[in-house]
Enzyme design. Structure first.
Site, PDB file in Angstrom:
ATOM      1  N   ASN A 284      -8.295  -5.652  -3.304  1.00 43.12           N
ATOM      2  CA  ASN A 284      -8.340  -6.867  -2.498  1.00 43.12           C
ATOM      3  C   ASN A 284      -7.254  -7.850  -2.910  1.00 43.12           C
ATOM      4  O   ASN A 284      -6.802  -7.857  -4.062  1.00 43.12           O
ATOM      5  CB  ASN A 284      -9.711  -7.529  -2.617  1.00 43.12           C
ATOM      6  CG  ASN A 284     -10.826  -6.619  -2.153  1.00 43.12           C
ATOM      7  OD1 ASN A 284     -10.602  -5.684  -1.383  1.00 43.12           O
ATOM      8  ND2 ASN A 284     -12.038  -6.868  -2.622  1.00 43.12           N
ATOM      9  N   VAL A 285      -6.883  -8.714  -1.973  1.00 39.97           N
ATOM     10  CA  VAL A 285      -5.844  -9.710  -2.232  1.00 39.97           C
ATOM     11  C   VAL A 285      -6.415 -11.119  -2.150  1.00 39.97           C
ATOM     12  O   VAL A 285      -5.673 -12.094  -2.047  1.00 39.97           O
ATOM     13  CB  VAL A 285      -4.674  -9.544  -1.230  1.00 39.97           C
ATOM     14  CG1 VAL A 285      -3.981  -8.206  -1.433  1.00 39.97           C
ATOM     15  CG2 VAL A 285      -5.144  -9.680   0.216  1.00 39.97           C
TER      16      VAL A 285
ATOM     17  N   HIS B 184      -3.009  -4.296  -5.025  1.00 39.74           N
ATOM     18  CA  HIS B 184      -2.188  -4.577  -3.840  1.00 39.74           C
ATOM     19  C   HIS B 184      -1.621  -5.992  -3.847  1.00 39.74           C
ATOM     20  O   HIS B 184      -1.168  -6.477  -2.813  1.00 39.74           O
ATOM     21  CB  HIS B 184      -3.008  -4.344  -2.579  1.00 39.74           C
ATOM     22  CG  HIS B 184      -3.443  -2.929  -2.405  1.00 39.74           C
ATOM     23  ND1 HIS B 184      -4.533  -2.547  -1.640  1.00 39.74           N
ATOM     24  CD2 HIS B 184      -2.935  -1.777  -2.909  1.00 39.74           C
ATOM     25  CE1 HIS B 184      -4.665  -1.237  -1.686  1.00 39.74           C
ATOM     26  NE2 HIS B 184      -3.722  -0.744  -2.457  1.00 39.74           N
TER      27      HIS B 184
ATOM     28  N   GLY C  43     -17.478  -0.919  -2.717  1.00 38.11           N
ATOM     29  CA  GLY C  43     -17.034  -1.412  -1.425  1.00 38.11           C
ATOM     30  C   GLY C  43     -15.687  -0.925  -0.965  1.00 38.11           C
ATOM     31  O   GLY C  43     -14.945  -1.678  -0.337  1.00 38.11           O
ATOM     32  N   SER C  44     -15.356   0.324  -1.229  1.00 34.94           N
ATOM     33  CA  SER C  44     -14.091   0.886  -0.759  1.00 34.94           C
ATOM     34  C   SER C  44     -14.344   2.217  -0.061  1.00 34.94           C
ATOM     35  O   SER C  44     -15.088   3.058  -0.565  1.00 34.94           O
ATOM     36  CB  SER C  44     -13.118   1.101  -1.923  1.00 34.94           C
ATOM     37  OG  SER C  44     -11.932   1.729  -1.474  1.00 34.94           O
ATOM     38  N   SER C  45     -13.699   2.392   1.089  1.00 33.99           N
ATOM     39  CA  SER C  45     -13.788   3.672   1.786  1.00 33.99           C
ATOM     40  C   SER C  45     -12.882   4.711   1.146  1.00 33.99           C
ATOM     41  O   SER C  45     -12.985   5.893   1.454  1.00 33.99           O
ATOM     42  CB  SER C  45     -13.388   3.500   3.253  1.00 33.99           C
ATOM     43  OG  SER C  45     -12.004   3.186   3.350  1.00 33.99           O
TER      44      SER C  45
ATOM     45  N   CYS D  12      16.100 -12.807  -3.677  1.00 35.71           N
ATOM     46  CA  CYS D  12      16.361 -13.142  -5.087  1.00 35.71           C
ATOM     47  C   CYS D  12      15.186 -12.833  -6.001  1.00 35.71           C
ATOM     48  O   CYS D  12      15.313 -12.914  -7.227  1.00 35.71           O
ATOM     49  CB  CYS D  12      16.759 -14.608  -5.223  1.00 35.71           C
ATOM     50  SG  CYS D  12      15.409 -15.786  -4.925  1.00 35.71           S
TER      51      CYS D  12
END
Length: 304
Positions: A118-119, A135, A234-236, A146
């Protein structure tokens, strides 16, 4: 390794069924050394939709790829207009019971680390420390020319000043902080450049089609090597960026446990998949282990 723009995955018929038995999760946590790998599903109870669950954002929204973002100014205008509006709502999200339980497990020495796909910064807002943001984070902005890094809150202020009458109504907010807007709604939005070199700004997140930094991947692999077990929350596991750590743990003979309402691409590698809401499941396990969980948490993405 490049993050493949895999948007969907079709479960095969031979995957093991889910269960509601939380005993295996309590057992591995009681022994300590558990590495957590979290995905968008842990933040749905904070009001941030996931990608692929029921009502997930992929049913109405296709995330922008790195190639699209870097291809031209029009795509970047569309992204920043939508992301700027999404940031206002995203930043108001608060940690839920699942985030707070993970932080409590860490405080009691039961975890060896936390990797999140998650971000949104909600693990840190709940009190978790040394979280590996696989991520990246929406709280930081990077210049593609730069390499300068700056806080997202500073860019938000600059975009407010450059677009004083930008007040569209979004159809929805997505897990990447992007808001659903039409082309007409983003027309005329002004994008601002890097204050250091005048270059192109991009959120410091890994877009679909963009490589996850190799040093970050290796750090996560080292965490898997040092863990006693892997707990997926909670991740597929549709994209390889997270699935590879499940495969690594399973190949090393480490127990893999998954808490996710729906089937995942990693189910065949798991000891068990618990099909329960994450806040309820993790709060129940914390109670069983005598681990107190705080009732309040901080805000959303934290400034860089």
């Amino acid at each position: 390794m490049r993050m493949r723009p895999t948007l969907s995955w079709t479960p095969s018929g031979d995957l093991p069924p889910g269960t509601t038995d939380l005993a295996p999760v309590a057992d591995v946590l009681s022994t300590g050394g558990v590495l957590v790998l979290s995905g968008a599903g842990i933040s749905t109870e904070s009001g941030i939709p996931d990608y692929r669950g029921e009502g997930g954002s992929l049913s109405r929204h296709t995330p922008m790829t790195y190639q699209e973002f870097t291809a031209g100014a029009q795509a970047r205008r569309r992204y920043w207009a939508r992301s700027h509006l999404g940031w206002r709502s995203f930043g108001r999200a608060r940690p839920n019971a699942g985030h707070r339980a993970v932080a409590a497990f860490a405080r009691h020495g039961l975890l060896s680390g936390v990797i999140t796909q998650n971000v949104d910064g909600l693990h840190q807002a709940a009190g978790s420390e040394d979280v590996v943001e696989l991520h990246g984070t929406l709280a930081r902005v990077a210049c593609l020319s730069c390499g300068a890094l700056s806080p997202r809150r500073e860019l938000a202020q600059r975009l407010e000043e450059a677009n004083p009458v930008f007040e569209p109504v979004a159809a929805g907010i997505n897990p990447d902080g992007d808001a659903d807007l039409t082309d007409d709604q983003v027309a005329g939005f002004r994008v601002v450049p890097c204050t250091v070199c005048g270059g192109t700004l991009k959120p410091d997140v890994v877009f679909f089609g963009e490589p996850v930094p190799p040093q970050r991947v290796e750090h996560c692999r080292e965490l898997v090597r040092g863990a006693t077990s892997l707990l997926v929350l909670g991740s597929s596991l549709t994209v390889m960026s997270g699935l590879r750590f499940v495969r690594q743990a399973a190949q090393a003979g480490k127990p893999v446990l998954i808490v996710n309402r729906d089937q995942t691409r990693g189910d065949r590698h798991a000891l068990t998949r618990i099909s329960l809401p994450l806040g309820t499941a993790l709060s129940t396990v914390a109670h069983q282990l005598g681990v107190p969980v705080s009732r309040a948490g901080g805000g959303g993405p934290q400034p860089a």
